[in-house]
Design a protein around this motif. Sequence first.
Motif, short mmCIF file in Angstrom:
data_model
loop_
_atom_site.label_atom_id
_atom_site.label_comp_id
_atom_site.label_asym_id
_atom_site.label_seq_id
_atom_site.Cartn_x
_atom_site.Cartn_y
_atom_site.Cartn_z
N SER A 146 38.83 72.78 -3.13
CA SER A 146 40.22 73.25 -3.22
C SER A 146 41.03 72.83 -2.00
O SER A 146 42.25 72.84 -2.03
CB SER A 146 40.25 74.77 -3.40
OG SER A 146 39.88 75.42 -2.20
N ARG A 147 40.34 72.43 -0.93
CA ARG A 147 41.03 72.01 0.30
C ARG A 147 40.85 70.53 0.63
O ARG A 147 41.62 69.98 1.40
CB ARG A 147 40.50 72.84 1.48
CG ARG A 147 40.87 74.30 1.39
CD ARG A 147 40.34 75.03 2.60
NE ARG A 147 38.94 74.70 2.77
CZ ARG A 147 37.97 75.59 2.89
NH1 ARG A 147 38.23 76.85 2.91
NH2 ARG A 147 36.72 75.21 3.03
N TYR A 148 39.79 69.92 0.12
CA TYR A 148 39.49 68.52 0.46
C TYR A 148 39.16 67.73 -0.79
O TYR A 148 38.61 68.25 -1.75
CB TYR A 148 38.27 68.46 1.40
CG TYR A 148 38.46 69.17 2.70
CD1 TYR A 148 39.21 68.60 3.73
CD2 TYR A 148 37.88 70.42 2.92
CE1 TYR A 148 39.37 69.26 4.94
CE2 TYR A 148 38.03 71.08 4.13
CZ TYR A 148 38.78 70.50 5.13
OH TYR A 148 38.94 71.16 6.32
N ALA A 149 39.46 66.43 -0.73
CA ALA A 149 39.19 65.54 -1.87
C ALA A 149 37.72 65.16 -1.92
O ALA A 149 37.13 64.76 -0.91
CB ALA A 149 40.04 64.28 -1.75
N VAL A 150 37.13 65.29 -3.10
CA VAL A 150 35.75 64.87 -3.37
C VAL A 150 35.80 64.03 -4.64
O VAL A 150 36.34 64.48 -5.65
CB VAL A 150 34.81 66.09 -3.54
CG1 VAL A 150 33.45 65.66 -4.04
CG2 VAL A 150 34.70 66.87 -2.24
N HIS A 151 35.25 62.82 -4.57
CA HIS A 151 35.31 61.93 -5.72
C HIS A 151 34.26 62.27 -6.78
O HIS A 151 34.56 62.30 -7.96
CB HIS A 151 35.12 60.47 -5.28
CG HIS A 151 35.08 59.52 -6.41
ND1 HIS A 151 36.22 59.09 -7.06
CD2 HIS A 151 34.05 58.97 -7.09
CE1 HIS A 151 35.88 58.29 -8.04
NE2 HIS A 151 34.57 58.20 -8.09
N GLY A 152 33.04 62.49 -6.33
CA GLY A 152 31.95 62.73 -7.27
C GLY A 152 30.96 63.74 -6.75
O GLY A 152 30.79 63.87 -5.53
N VAL A 153 30.30 64.42 -7.67
CA VAL A 153 29.30 65.42 -7.32
C VAL A 153 28.05 65.13 -8.13
O VAL A 153 28.10 65.06 -9.37
CB VAL A 153 29.80 66.86 -7.63
CG1 VAL A 153 28.72 67.88 -7.32
CG2 VAL A 153 31.08 67.15 -6.86
N LEU A 154 26.92 64.94 -7.44
CA LEU A 154 25.65 64.69 -8.09
C LEU A 154 24.68 65.81 -7.71
O LEU A 154 24.45 66.04 -6.52
CB LEU A 154 25.07 63.34 -7.66
CG LEU A 154 25.95 62.12 -7.94
CD1 LEU A 154 25.31 60.87 -7.37
CD2 LEU A 154 26.20 61.96 -9.43
N THR A 155 24.13 66.50 -8.71
CA THR A 155 23.19 67.58 -8.42
C THR A 155 21.77 67.02 -8.37
O THR A 155 21.44 66.04 -9.03
CB THR A 155 23.27 68.70 -9.47
OG1 THR A 155 23.04 68.16 -10.76
CG2 THR A 155 24.62 69.41 -9.44
N PHE A 156 20.96 67.67 -7.54
CA PHE A 156 19.55 67.28 -7.42
C PHE A 156 18.81 67.66 -8.69
O PHE A 156 19.11 68.70 -9.28
CB PHE A 156 18.92 67.99 -6.22
CG PHE A 156 19.49 67.56 -4.89
CD1 PHE A 156 19.41 66.25 -4.47
CD2 PHE A 156 20.13 68.49 -4.08
CE1 PHE A 156 19.94 65.86 -3.25
CE2 PHE A 156 20.66 68.11 -2.86
CZ PHE A 156 20.57 66.80 -2.44
N PRO A 157 17.85 66.88 -9.13
CA PRO A 157 17.42 65.61 -8.53
C PRO A 157 18.40 64.48 -8.89
O PRO A 157 18.84 64.38 -10.03
CB PRO A 157 16.05 65.36 -9.17
CG PRO A 157 16.12 66.06 -10.50
CD PRO A 157 17.03 67.25 -10.29
N VAL A 158 18.75 63.69 -7.92
CA VAL A 158 19.70 62.59 -8.10
C VAL A 158 18.92 61.33 -8.42
O VAL A 158 17.98 60.98 -7.71
CB VAL A 158 20.54 62.36 -6.82
CG1 VAL A 158 21.49 61.20 -7.01
CG2 VAL A 158 21.29 63.62 -6.44
N ASP A 159 19.31 60.65 -9.50
CA ASP A 159 18.63 59.40 -9.81
C ASP A 159 19.55 58.21 -9.52
O ASP A 159 20.76 58.37 -9.34
CB ASP A 159 18.10 59.38 -11.24
CG ASP A 159 19.18 59.37 -12.31
OD1 ASP A 159 20.28 58.83 -12.06
OD2 ASP A 159 18.92 59.90 -13.40
#
Length: 124
Positions: free
Chosen positions: A100-113
Motif C-alpha cells: 500500500s506504500r511501495y510498488a511491487v511488480h510481482g510476488v512469488l510464494t515458496f516454493p518458487v520454481d
Amino acid sequence: MEDQELLAVVELGGYPNFIPLYQRLNFKVEMVNSVRKAQSWLKKHRPQVVVAEFYSDPQFRDRMSNLESLLATLQRYDIEAGVVVLIDAKYLQRLEEVKSRYAVHGVLTFPVDEQAMQTALESI
C-alpha cells in the motif's frame, strides 16, 4: 545490447539458485546477502530488476519487514526497478500493507520454481 542489471537480495535462501536464469535473460547480476549491502550498492547502480525475500520479525522496531528499508531506498534514489518479492504465504497479509506504500511488480510464494521466476521477470 547492454546487459540490464538485476539485484538479488538473498538473506535466508532455501530456494533454487536463479543466477543462471537471470544470466540467460541477459541480466548482469549482483547478489548480496543483506538489505544493508543492497542499500550501499544502490547508491551507485540503477538496476532494472530487484529480487528480494520478504520476512517479518517481531524484533523489528520501526517496520514490519526487511523489505521496507529496501523499497524506501529505491524510492529515495528514484530507481524505477521492477521488484519481485519471494515470500512465505503466511506473510502475504503483511506484504499487502507494505504494497500500500511501495510498488511491487510481482510476488512469488515458496516454493518458487524457475518457470514462475522467468514469467515474473519477462513481464517487467
